[in-house]
Design a protein around this motif. Structure first.
Motif, short mmCIF file in Angstrom:
data_model
loop_
_atom_site.label_atom_id
_atom_site.label_comp_id
_atom_site.label_asym_id
_atom_site.label_seq_id
_atom_site.Cartn_x
_atom_site.Cartn_y
_atom_site.Cartn_z
N ARG A 1 32.44 46.05 30.86
CA ARG A 1 32.74 46.97 31.97
C ARG A 1 32.33 46.33 33.29
O ARG A 1 33.02 46.51 34.31
N TYR A 2 31.23 45.58 33.28
CA TYR A 2 30.82 44.89 34.52
C TYR A 2 31.84 43.82 34.89
O TYR A 2 32.22 43.68 36.06
N LYS A 3 32.29 43.04 33.91
CA LYS A 3 33.30 42.01 34.17
C LYS A 3 34.56 42.63 34.78
O LYS A 3 35.14 42.07 35.72
N THR A 4 34.97 43.76 34.26
CA THR A 4 36.16 44.44 34.79
C THR A 4 35.93 44.89 36.22
O THR A 4 36.81 44.77 37.08
N PHE A 5 34.72 45.39 36.50
CA PHE A 5 34.36 45.83 37.85
C PHE A 5 34.44 44.66 38.84
O PHE A 5 35.02 44.78 39.92
N VAL A 6 33.85 43.52 38.47
CA VAL A 6 33.89 42.34 39.34
C VAL A 6 35.34 41.90 39.58
O VAL A 6 35.74 41.64 40.72
N PHE A 7 36.11 41.83 38.52
CA PHE A 7 37.52 41.42 38.64
C PHE A 7 38.27 42.36 39.57
O PHE A 7 39.02 41.92 40.45
N ASN A 8 38.08 43.66 39.38
CA ASN A 8 38.81 44.65 40.19
C ASN A 8 38.44 44.54 41.67
O ASN A 8 39.31 44.63 42.55
N GLN A 9 37.15 44.36 41.97
CA GLN A 9 36.75 44.23 43.37
C GLN A 9 37.31 42.95 43.99
O GLN A 9 37.77 42.96 45.14
N LEU A 10 37.29 41.86 43.24
CA LEU A 10 37.85 40.62 43.77
C LEU A 10 39.35 40.75 44.00
O LEU A 10 39.88 40.22 44.99
N GLU A 11 40.03 41.46 43.13
CA GLU A 11 41.46 41.66 43.34
C GLU A 11 41.71 42.51 44.58
O GLU A 11 42.68 42.26 45.32
N GLU A 12 40.85 43.47 44.84
CA GLU A 12 40.95 44.23 46.10
C GLU A 12 40.86 43.29 47.29
O GLU A 12 41.66 43.36 48.23
N LEU A 13 39.87 42.42 47.26
CA LEU A 13 39.62 41.53 48.38
C LEU A 13 40.76 40.55 48.60
O LEU A 13 41.02 40.12 49.74
N LEU A 14 41.43 40.19 47.52
CA LEU A 14 42.48 39.17 47.61
C LEU A 14 43.89 39.74 47.70
O LEU A 14 44.86 38.99 47.76
N THR A 15 44.00 41.07 47.75
CA THR A 15 45.32 41.69 47.89
C THR A 15 45.41 42.64 49.08
O THR A 15 46.50 42.87 49.60
N ASN A 16 44.29 43.22 49.51
CA ASN A 16 44.32 44.27 50.53
C ASN A 16 43.98 43.79 51.94
O ASN A 16 44.02 44.58 52.88
N TYR A 17 43.64 42.51 52.10
CA TYR A 17 43.10 42.07 53.39
C TYR A 17 43.81 40.86 53.96
O TYR A 17 43.23 40.06 54.70
N GLY A 18 45.08 40.70 53.66
CA GLY A 18 45.86 39.62 54.25
C GLY A 18 45.55 38.28 53.63
O GLY A 18 44.95 38.17 52.55
N SER A 19 45.96 37.23 54.34
CA SER A 19 45.81 35.87 53.83
C SER A 19 44.34 35.46 53.81
O SER A 19 43.60 35.63 54.78
N VAL A 20 43.92 34.90 52.68
CA VAL A 20 42.55 34.43 52.50
C VAL A 20 42.62 32.98 52.02
O VAL A 20 43.37 32.65 51.12
#
Length: 454
Positions: A211-230
């Motif tokens: 569940r922690y791994k899923t949490f980390v993955f989900n937050q990173l996907e937020e950061l890499l999809t919701n905030y433009g070019s990184v």
């Protein structure tokens, strides 16, 4: 007087202190070059930039203490002994209700740091304490959901990255792999006697770790999809790794990240392998040249985040650090912590602007340069143009040192020498491989750079 206020005073009077092993992570000793052509191209561009900023801003900024480390139960962290560890953590978590940076001005940050000559930025989206500086849907422990929640810039990360993109910065996101606020990392069923590590047996409780791994993955996907070019994903918390029985599935994270952000530079710092695209020696400079990508992360003051009444490095000291790092083949990312109100304070601004003024004069010896085999002679650091026709000699004038009237060095013997910035031709004598150059009397008492025409 409230209990929260009293505790706050105690933590200012008895701040958490650190020893070297507490904050500084050892860099990897082996480098594995990426194979993805898009990553290689972006990494080469990053290497040309040479100078960036790493911004720590979070709950720890409110009282002005040493980032998240003060809630870590390790021997090198000291706290006021009149309060319990749980009282301290309760006070620290409660800072989310006080962190209300009503003067938050990311345009001020971007303007000052652009004028400082910086070319890329890394912003702390979440430190080890788990407090998010972005509006995550996977946790309520976020600046967007507490005291700052009604502010039009509540999704802080969005406005920070937008301001820096406007100034042409390469964009990086810092993210902590450990999350001490998460019940799937520090589970309240057990004490936190494992220090910075997960405090339960992941083999006994595999569903919780998953569940922690899923949490980390989900937050990173937020950061890499919701905030433009990184451009850069800068992952901290190197103890979270497969060899330490804290596997978060970096291959899956990297595949996701580069699907959303092609060419994404991955910095799984201190973990040797394909996901550490550049190394990050912290608060130090390697002893010799390194022929692969690396970045020294060093603070402008003594701390990463904002701390009151701190000690600052002088502009000359920062320039000298930058010159040494670039001569050795690396980049410098300078730590700057905004105030709890959301501004870069005047003392930091003054130093940053002076650094930028120096780079306006002598930046040709820094930006877009490469290394040269003979890279140091006492206080002189040498860099080279990519075409090999020009080398640069940067004199690292120490604080309170009087500028010399002439320079003498061995190797890198030029056909002619000019003062960088003005183009003034300087008188030169050569004897074998030793070059002596007379310096103009009008030269300012500061570090300076010469252009060596080969």
């Amino acid at each position: 007087m409230s209990k929260s206020f009293l505790l706050g005073l105690l933590w200012l009077i008895f701040p958490a202190t650190t020893l070297a092993q507490g904050e500084i992570h050892q860099r990897s000793t082996i480098y594995e070059a990426p194979k993805d052509e898009q990553v290689i191209k972006k990494l080469k561009h990053w290497q040309d930039l040479k100078f960036g900023v790493l911004m720590h801003w979070g709950l720890y900024s409110v009282p002005g203490i040493v980032e998240s480390w003060s809630i870590c139960d390790e021997d090198w962290v000291t706290r006021d002994t009149t309060c319990t560890y749980q009282q301290y953590k309760d006070w620290y978590w409660g800072l989310c209700n006080e962190f209300n940076p009503t003067k938050f001005n990311p345009n001020q940050w971007a303007d000052i740091l652009h004028r400082a000559g910086m070319k890329y930025m890394i912003f702390t989206t979440k430190h080890h304490d788990g407090f998010c500086m972005f509006d995550s849907k996977f946790t309520n422990f976020s600046i967007a959901k507490h005291a700052f929640k009604n502010h039009p810039q509540r999704d802080v990360l969005r406005h920070v990255l937008s301001a820096f993109r406007t100034k042409g910065f390469m964009i990086g996101e810092y993210f902590s792999k450990p999350d001490w606020h998460s019940q799937d990392y520090w589970w309240d069923v057990y004490p936190t006697k494992h220090g910075r590590n997960v405090n339960y047996d992941v083999n006994r409780w595999p569903w919780r770790w998953q569940r922690y791994k899923t949490f980390v993955f989900n937050q990173l996907e937020e950061l890499l999809t919701n905030y433009g070019s990184v451009d850069i994903l800068w992952l901290d918390g190197g103890w979270v790794n497969k060899d330490n029985n804290q596997d978060i599935d970096m291959p899956k994270i990297a595949q996701m990240g580069r699907a959303h952000q092609p060419g994404l530079i991955m910095v799984d710092r201190t973990i040797h392998g394909e996901f550490e695209n550049y190394q990050t020696p912290e608060r130090t400079i390697p002893d010799t040249q390194l022929n692969y990508p690396w970045e020294s992360c060093i603070t402008l003051s003594n701390d990463w985040g904002w701390v009151p009444n701190t000690t600052w490095k002088t502009p000359h000291a920062v320039v000298n650090i930058l010159a040494e790092i670039v001569a050795k083949g690396g980049n410098l990312v300078l730590g700057v912590g905004p105030t709890p109100q959301g501004l870069i304070e005047p003392e930091a601004e003054k130093r940053l602007i002076e650094i930028g003024q120096w780079l306006n004069r002598y930046g040709k010896a820094i930006y877009n340069t490469t290394t040269t085999p003979i890279y140091n002679d006492k206080q002189l650091w040498f860099t080279a143009s990519k075409d090999g026709k020009t080398r640069y000699a940067i004199y690292a004038l120490k604080d309170n040192e009087i500028r010399p009237l002439s320079l003498r060095w061995r190797g890198n013997a030029p056909k002619s020498v000019q003062l960088l910035g003005t183009g003034q031709r300087l008188k030169m004598q050569k004897s074998g491989d030793v070059t002596t150059v007379a310096l103009p009397k009008t030269l300012k008492n500061e570090p300076f750079a010469l252009q060596l025409n080969m």
